[in-house]
Motif scaffolding. Structure first.
Motif, PDB file in Angstrom:
ATOM      1  N   ARG A 152       0.827  -1.200   0.000  1.00  0.00           N
ATOM      2  CA  ARG A 152       0.000   0.000   0.000  1.00  0.00           C
ATOM      3  C   ARG A 152       0.861   1.248   0.000  1.00  0.00           C
ATOM      4  N   THR A 153       2.019   1.184   0.628  1.00  0.00           N
ATOM      5  CA  THR A 153       2.940   2.321   0.654  1.00  0.00           C
ATOM      6  C   THR A 153       4.355   1.799   0.489  1.00  0.00           C
ATOM      7  N   GLY A 154       5.282   2.751   0.282  1.00  0.00           N
ATOM      8  CA  GLY A 154       6.685   2.377   0.268  1.00  0.00           C
ATOM      9  C   GLY A 154       7.133   1.977   1.666  1.00  0.00           C
ATOM     10  N   ALA A 155       8.365   1.503   1.766  1.00  0.00           N
ATOM     11  CA  ALA A 155       8.880   1.028   3.056  1.00  0.00           C
ATOM     12  C   ALA A 155       9.139   2.195   4.005  1.00  0.00           C
ATOM     13  N   ASP A 156       8.916   1.948   5.304  1.00  0.00           N
ATOM     14  CA  ASP A 156       9.265   2.931   6.323  1.00  0.00           C
ATOM     15  C   ASP A 156      10.777   2.923   6.534  1.00  0.00           C
ATOM     16  N   VAL A 157      11.304   4.060   6.979  1.00  0.00           N
ATOM     17  CA  VAL A 157      12.741   4.209   7.201  1.00  0.00           C
ATOM     18  C   VAL A 157      12.974   4.628   8.645  1.00  0.00           C
ATOM     19  N   ARG A 158      14.032   4.079   9.264  1.00  0.00           N
ATOM     20  CA  ARG A 158      14.386   4.423  10.642  1.00  0.00           C
ATOM     21  C   ARG A 158      15.711   5.168  10.654  1.00  0.00           C
ATOM     22  N   ALA A 159      15.771   6.258  11.398  1.00  0.00           N
ATOM     23  CA  ALA A 159      17.003   7.026  11.555  1.00  0.00           C
ATOM     24  C   ALA A 159      17.158   7.390  13.026  1.00  0.00           C
ATOM     25  N   SER A 160      18.405   7.639  13.453  1.00  0.00           N
ATOM     26  CA  SER A 160      18.675   7.982  14.848  1.00  0.00           C
ATOM     27  C   SER A 160      19.420   9.309  14.907  1.00  0.00           C
ATOM     28  N   VAL A 161      19.162  10.058  15.967  1.00  0.00           N
ATOM     29  CA  VAL A 161      19.849  11.328  16.173  1.00  0.00           C
ATOM     30  C   VAL A 161      20.171  11.459  17.660  1.00  0.00           C
ATOM     31  N   GLU A 162      21.342  12.029  17.966  1.00  0.00           N
ATOM     32  CA  GLU A 162      21.762  12.224  19.354  1.00  0.00           C
ATOM     33  C   GLU A 162      21.912  13.717  19.617  1.00  0.00           C
ATOM     34  N   ILE A 163      21.312  14.201  20.701  1.00  0.00           N
ATOM     35  CA  ILE A 163      21.365  15.626  21.034  1.00  0.00           C
ATOM     36  C   ILE A 163      21.785  15.799  22.493  1.00  0.00           C
ATOM     37  N   ASP A 164      22.150  17.035  22.854  1.00  0.00           N
ATOM     38  CA  ASP A 164      22.500  17.357  24.235  1.00  0.00           C
ATOM     39  C   ASP A 164      21.240  17.559  25.075  1.00  0.00           C
ATOM     40  N   LEU A 165      21.416  17.504  26.394  1.00  0.00           N
ATOM     41  CA  LEU A 165      20.287  17.719  27.302  1.00  0.00           C
ATOM     42  C   LEU A 165      19.764  19.146  27.170  1.00  0.00           C
ATOM     43  N   THR A 166      20.664  20.110  26.948  1.00  0.00           N
ATOM     44  CA  THR A 166      20.216  21.495  26.792  1.00  0.00           C
ATOM     45  C   THR A 166      19.419  21.666  25.505  1.00  0.00           C
ATOM     46  N   GLU A 167      19.764  20.906  24.447  1.00  0.00           N
ATOM     47  CA  GLU A 167      19.005  20.957  23.202  1.00  0.00           C
ATOM     48  C   GLU A 167      17.631  20.332  23.396  1.00  0.00           C
ATOM     49  N   ALA A 168      17.580  19.291  24.202  1.00  0.00           N
ATOM     50  CA  ALA A 168      16.284  18.672  24.497  1.00  0.00           C
ATOM     51  C   ALA A 168      15.403  19.629  25.296  1.00  0.00           C
ATOM     52  N   PHE A 169      16.032  20.452  26.128  1.00  0.00           N
ATOM     53  CA  PHE A 169      15.269  21.407  26.922  1.00  0.00           C
ATOM     54  C   PHE A 169      14.653  22.493  26.040  1.00  0.00           C
TER      55      PHE A 169
END
Length: 381
Positions: free
Chosen positions: A117-134
């Motif tokens: 029904r659709t193309g394949a899903d893609v998984r990616a990862s990203v790492e950020i700092d705690l201050t960026e998460a804030f």
């Protein structure tokens, strides 16, 4: 000509359970199906009788009416199944009857499906700092994925008119079946890959796939307050499915690096602050950093002990999909001095002498040793 009793048609007793009826029906339907008995009019008639009997007895209300009134319950417009009644469609091949009997075990999919029904899903990862998460941040992702072939516009064909034909293996169904004893095993057609058609003149760039491998660069907005392990879904940013098939989704998994000063628990932030022994004893003010980059002054009362916490309201993380904010907690750890100078040692020895004659200055210590004395006196030690 009088009709045969429905129970006798299926070869079961009147007390037969729904499961008994289903088993008997499956066995007889496979035995008398026209595909297995080509040209046999008796088998065809028997097959229709079996279907009619099962269609009535599988329905609790119809079965109750039949048990009370017999065939008369469905005569004169009383609601019998009759020719062309809703329910199972018995006009197709043996594969169709298999679909209807076992569809719930095969996922209930439609016959003649044309690939995903659709193309394949893609998984990616990203790492950020705690201050960026804030505060939230925008990151750039390089995602290897499949995109629509520009040469053929996703058709997979070198010809502008698509140049496809019905797959000779599956006849356009997109899947093939192989019978193993009583069971039919269904799988994706190996020739067309589930598309139901094959390309006569494949594209020289994508070789008929309609998509090519590329690396895409995407800007992904990470919302403020995101937690470690959060999964962000970007609809339609996954792999292309080729012409006429919508792309899949991109799922970005967020990891947060440990911070050297702050620790997070939910929406709250904790900061461990060491205090000199004299600071803790005399009290005063200290300046501490906040996760938002500002500074805060905290008043330390005299006699502060290790483990005490001071709360700064609203200085924590944002709560996703909410206007609430967490708090910041300052955790105090009283530090014992090391590498004393001679003068410091003299002052501490003088202080210790005064402390022994002033028990109220160390209530926790005095209370503990009082319990120790009681323990030994009680044990006769």
């Amino acid at each position: 000509m009088a009709k045969q009793d429905y129970y006798a048609t299926l070869g079961v007793g009147r007390a037969a359970s729904a499961e008994d009826l289903k088993k008997a029906y499956r066995k007889l339907a496979m035995q008398y199906h026209p595909d297995r008995n080509p040209g046999d009019k008796k088998a065809e008639s028997r097959f229709k009788d079996i279907n009619e009997a099962y269609e009535v007895l599988r329905d609790e209300q119809k079965r109750a009416s039949y048990d009370r009134f017999g065939h008369a319950a469905f005569e004169g417009g009383m609601g019998g199944p009759g020719p062309g009644a809703p329910g199972f469609d018995f006009g197709g091949g043996i594969g169709d009857i298999f679909d209807q009997m076992f569809g719930e075990f095969m996922g209930g999919g439609r016959r003649g499906g044309r690939g995903p029904r659709t193309g394949a899903d893609v998984r990616a990862s990203v790492e950020i700092d705690l201050t960026e998460a804030f505060a939230g941040t925008k990151v750039s992702l390089h995602v290897p994925t499949r995109v629509v072939c520009e040469a053929c516009k996703g058709t997979g064909s070198e010809s502008k008119d698509r140049g496809s034909e019905t797959c000779p293996t599956c006849g356009g169904a997109g899947k093939v079946r192989a019978q193993q004893g009583f069971f039919l095993i269904e799988r994706t057609c190996p020739t067309c890959g589930g598309q139901g058609h094959v390309i006569r003149n494949p594209c020289r760039i994508c070789h008929g796939a309609g998509t090519v491998q590329r690396e895409r660069t995407l800007a992904v907005q990470i919302p403020a307050g995101v937690e470690d392990g959060t999964r962000i879904r970007l609809a339609g940013e996954g792999e292309s499915g080729g012409a006429g098939v919508p792309p899949g989704d991109l799922y970005v998994h967020v990891a947060i690096r440990p911070h050297p000063i702050f620790q997070r628990e939910g929406a709250n932030v904790f900061c461990r602050v060491p205090l000199r022994m004299t600071q803790a004893a005399l009290g005063g003010e200290i300046e501490v950093p906040s996760i938002d980059g500002s500074r805060a002054r905290v008043k330390i009362p005299p006699g502060t002990q290790t483990g005490e916490q001071f709360r700064l309201r609203g200085k924590g993380f944002s709560v996703l999909r909410s206007a609430q904010r967490g708090d910041m907690f300052i955790q105090v750890a009283v530090e014992t001095p090391q590498n004393l100078t001679r003068r410091q040692r003299e002052l501490l020895e003088e202080f210790e002498g005064e402390a022994q004659s002033h028990a109220k200055g160390s209530p926790e210590s005095e209370g503990f040793f009082a319990k120790v004395r009681e323990f030994f006196e009680g044990s006769g030690g």
